[in-house]
Design a protein around this motif. Sequence first.
Motif, PDB file in Angstrom:
ATOM      1  N   ALA A 263       0.799  -1.233  -0.017  1.00  0.00           N
ATOM      2  CA  ALA A 263       0.073   0.129   0.042  1.00  0.00           C
ATOM      3  C   ALA A 263       0.833   1.243  -0.145  1.00  0.00           C
ATOM      4  O   ALA A 263       0.563   2.325  -0.414  1.00  0.00           O
ATOM      5  N   LEU A 264       2.057   1.184   0.739  1.00  0.00           N
ATOM      6  CA  LEU A 264       2.963   2.539   0.897  1.00  0.00           C
ATOM      7  C   LEU A 264       3.864   2.611  -0.413  1.00  0.00           C
ATOM      8  O   LEU A 264       4.297   3.832  -0.633  1.00  0.00           O
ATOM      9  N   LYS A 296      -3.552  -8.308  -4.510  1.00  0.00           N
ATOM     10  CA  LYS A 296      -4.782  -8.073  -3.814  1.00  0.00           C
ATOM     11  C   LYS A 296      -5.063  -6.674  -2.830  1.00  0.00           C
ATOM     12  O   LYS A 296      -5.687  -6.530  -2.299  1.00  0.00           O
ATOM     13  N   THR A 297      -3.821  -5.915  -2.945  1.00  0.00           N
ATOM     14  CA  THR A 297      -3.406  -4.728  -2.251  1.00  0.00           C
ATOM     15  C   THR A 297      -3.310  -3.518  -3.120  1.00  0.00           C
ATOM     16  O   THR A 297      -2.380  -3.258  -3.571  1.00  0.00           O
ATOM     17  N   PRO A 298      -4.421  -2.689  -3.013  1.00  0.00           N
ATOM     18  CA  PRO A 298      -4.261  -1.107  -3.714  1.00  0.00           C
ATOM     19  C   PRO A 298      -3.119  -0.649  -3.211  1.00  0.00           C
ATOM     20  O   PRO A 298      -2.677  -0.386  -2.006  1.00  0.00           O
ATOM     21  N   ASN A 299      -2.373   0.038  -3.919  1.00  0.00           N
ATOM     22  CA  ASN A 299      -1.308   1.012  -3.771  1.00  0.00           C
ATOM     23  C   ASN A 299      -1.922   2.457  -3.571  1.00  0.00           C
ATOM     24  O   ASN A 299      -2.597   3.106  -4.390  1.00  0.00           O
ATOM     25  N   ASN A 365      -9.968   4.718  -4.108  1.00  0.00           N
ATOM     26  CA  ASN A 365      -9.383   5.624  -5.226  1.00  0.00           C
ATOM     27  C   ASN A 365      -8.060   5.326  -5.466  1.00  0.00           C
ATOM     28  O   ASN A 365      -7.172   6.539  -4.898  1.00  0.00           O
ATOM     29  N   PRO A 366      -7.429   4.362  -5.260  1.00  0.00           N
ATOM     30  CA  PRO A 366      -5.874   3.983  -5.368  1.00  0.00           C
ATOM     31  C   PRO A 366      -5.202   4.531  -6.430  1.00  0.00           C
ATOM     32  O   PRO A 366      -5.721   4.822  -7.736  1.00  0.00           O
ATOM     33  N   TYR A 367      -4.017   4.457  -6.390  1.00  0.00           N
ATOM     34  CA  TYR A 367      -3.141   4.785  -7.648  1.00  0.00           C
ATOM     35  C   TYR A 367      -3.142   3.534  -8.550  1.00  0.00           C
ATOM     36  O   TYR A 367      -3.105   3.500  -9.974  1.00  0.00           O
ATOM     37  N   SER A 368      -3.243   2.402  -8.169  1.00  0.00           N
ATOM     38  CA  SER A 368      -3.550   1.070  -8.686  1.00  0.00           C
ATOM     39  C   SER A 368      -4.048  -0.100  -7.795  1.00  0.00           C
ATOM     40  O   SER A 368      -3.832   0.408  -6.435  1.00  0.00           O
ATOM     41  N   GLN A 369      -4.729  -0.876  -8.299  1.00  0.00           N
ATOM     42  CA  GLN A 369      -5.489  -1.842  -7.589  1.00  0.00           C
ATOM     43  C   GLN A 369      -4.453  -3.000  -7.239  1.00  0.00           C
ATOM     44  O   GLN A 369      -4.795  -3.771  -6.091  1.00  0.00           O
ATOM     45  N   THR A 370      -3.251  -2.904  -7.506  1.00  0.00           N
ATOM     46  CA  THR A 370      -2.146  -3.785  -7.231  1.00  0.00           C
ATOM     47  C   THR A 370      -1.004  -3.172  -6.348  1.00  0.00           C
ATOM     48  O   THR A 370      -0.973  -1.964  -6.515  1.00  0.00           O
ATOM     49  N   GLY A 371      -0.382  -3.902  -5.542  1.00  0.00           N
ATOM     50  CA  GLY A 371       0.764  -3.358  -4.853  1.00  0.00           C
ATOM     51  C   GLY A 371       1.983  -2.664  -5.409  1.00  0.00           C
ATOM     52  O   GLY A 371       2.067  -2.735  -6.613  1.00  0.00           O
TER      53      GLY A 371
END
Length: 552
Positions: A263-264, A296-299, A365-371
């Motif tokens: 995420a970070l 499975k972790t949004p960025n 509203n992530p930068y991407s749906q993946t890490g």
Amino acid sequence: MRSDNVTKGSERAPNRSLFYALGYTKEELERPLIGVVSAYSEIVPGHMNLDKIADAVKAGVEMAGGTPILIPAIGVCDGIAMGHVGMKYSLASRELICDSVETMLMAHQLDGLVLVPNCDKIVPGMVMAAVRMDVPAVVCSGGPMLAGTYGGEEVSLSKMFEAVGAYKAGMITEDQLEDCTCNCCPSCGSCSGMYTANSMNCLCEAIGIALPGNGTIPAVYSKRLQLAKHAGMAIMDMVKKGITARQIINERSIRNALTCDMALGCSTNTVLHLLAIAYEAGVPIDLKLFNEISAKTPNLCHLAPAGPTHMPDLYAAGGIPAVQAELAKKGLLDLDVPTVTGKTLGENIKGAHILNDKAIRPIDNPYSQTGGLQILWGNIAPDGCVVKRSAVAPEMQQHSGPARVFNSEDEAIASIYAGKIVPGDVVVIRYEGPKGGPGMREMLNPTSALAGMKLDKTVALITDGRFSGASRGAAIGHVSPEAASGGPIGLIEEGDTINIDIPNASITLEVSDEVLAQRKAKYVAPEPNIKTGWLSRYARMVTSANLGAVLK
């Protein structure tokens, strides 16, 4: 208590006499003895304030009824060590630090540890010792540096390295280079982007071995001293309750840390360090788990070098608890794990929320749906390699180009500075792995030179070495097996086509298995770079990057 072995009974009178020689009183020796392991020095900007942090920790220990004992630790400044032989000692120092903390703990039979690091290898080295020995332990770092200013914008160390590339390419003047030099690092603390030091300090918080705020409270804030006092109090509570490092750091909390890592958008070095910490904790994890969690972790964050925000922005936006609260909305964290606060993770983050969505995006509203990290596999890296995909431009997520092959970082940087690398190239730097380096140097100079020359969106770089958290672009490191161990990266020839497909976790060399076998039959391993000193011993004992570069 463990310290009874050096303080109690007639047989230990000689031991006590030496404590009295140090000025300790009978009353102090009747309390738990707490090691305050400080990496304070006058050579690391991130450590120049650790004397103040350690003093505050000692005050907290005393307030809670313990006897604090200051113990030193070494630490390398990666920025100062960068680009020369000194960088060979950086990763390797992690094992020295781990072993030295174990030595001081066991030799003097301390009851608990407050670990006071700040930069890069020092953090994981200390944590590795705590879980190896399974003692009560709390991490209290020195905090991140404030962002600097250059050209009217907030900057940090990554911009400084990129400015060198811009200067070499004639894009900025010598006066502009000097302006950046004097203003990019304005205070004590770990350099202000989401580089390795800040990544690991945030992940110590995420894994539960540090108090909330450890990763993000700026070094110059008085709240950092308050945090240190509370860390001193926390260790006393752990000692009294018999809570040890492995009760905090286990498979569940490591998964939590990996989720926060994604995420970070943390440094690729976190892969090495989390693998090593897990190894010392007796928790089996491998590179496949990184991709499983990344998928499975949004960025949620794009801190420097991936974006314009810095660590004080992350702190002001709610810090790690706010990030964890977002992840919890999607059920991505185990909220029942214990932490050094004496509370569960869920209790720690209750009420936390985002205060500024420019530093932390909402999970919807992530930068991407993946890490932020991705592990790649292929015939170049059968055992895997890693890229910080959150810092890779969209147009470089998939790339194919001719290999430009170099057998050391020094050869590569000379060619880059000379303008011999052109758009489309794939720069290959080998014999820089844990064994071949030895010490697995960071390739910040080459990646920053490419970025400074505006080539980061057209040129990829792969290496069996590693990258600073300050690197950005299609920088793919930790190629395993490394060239010095007979890995296929050692068989790449100038002009071979390399295909990179980050979304599909693939990196391949367009050369047939038959041709690779012919090349391997003719392969002659080069002589070791270093044949004396402890690095030569390290080279003989170190494992591959995909295993965390731990020692056999």
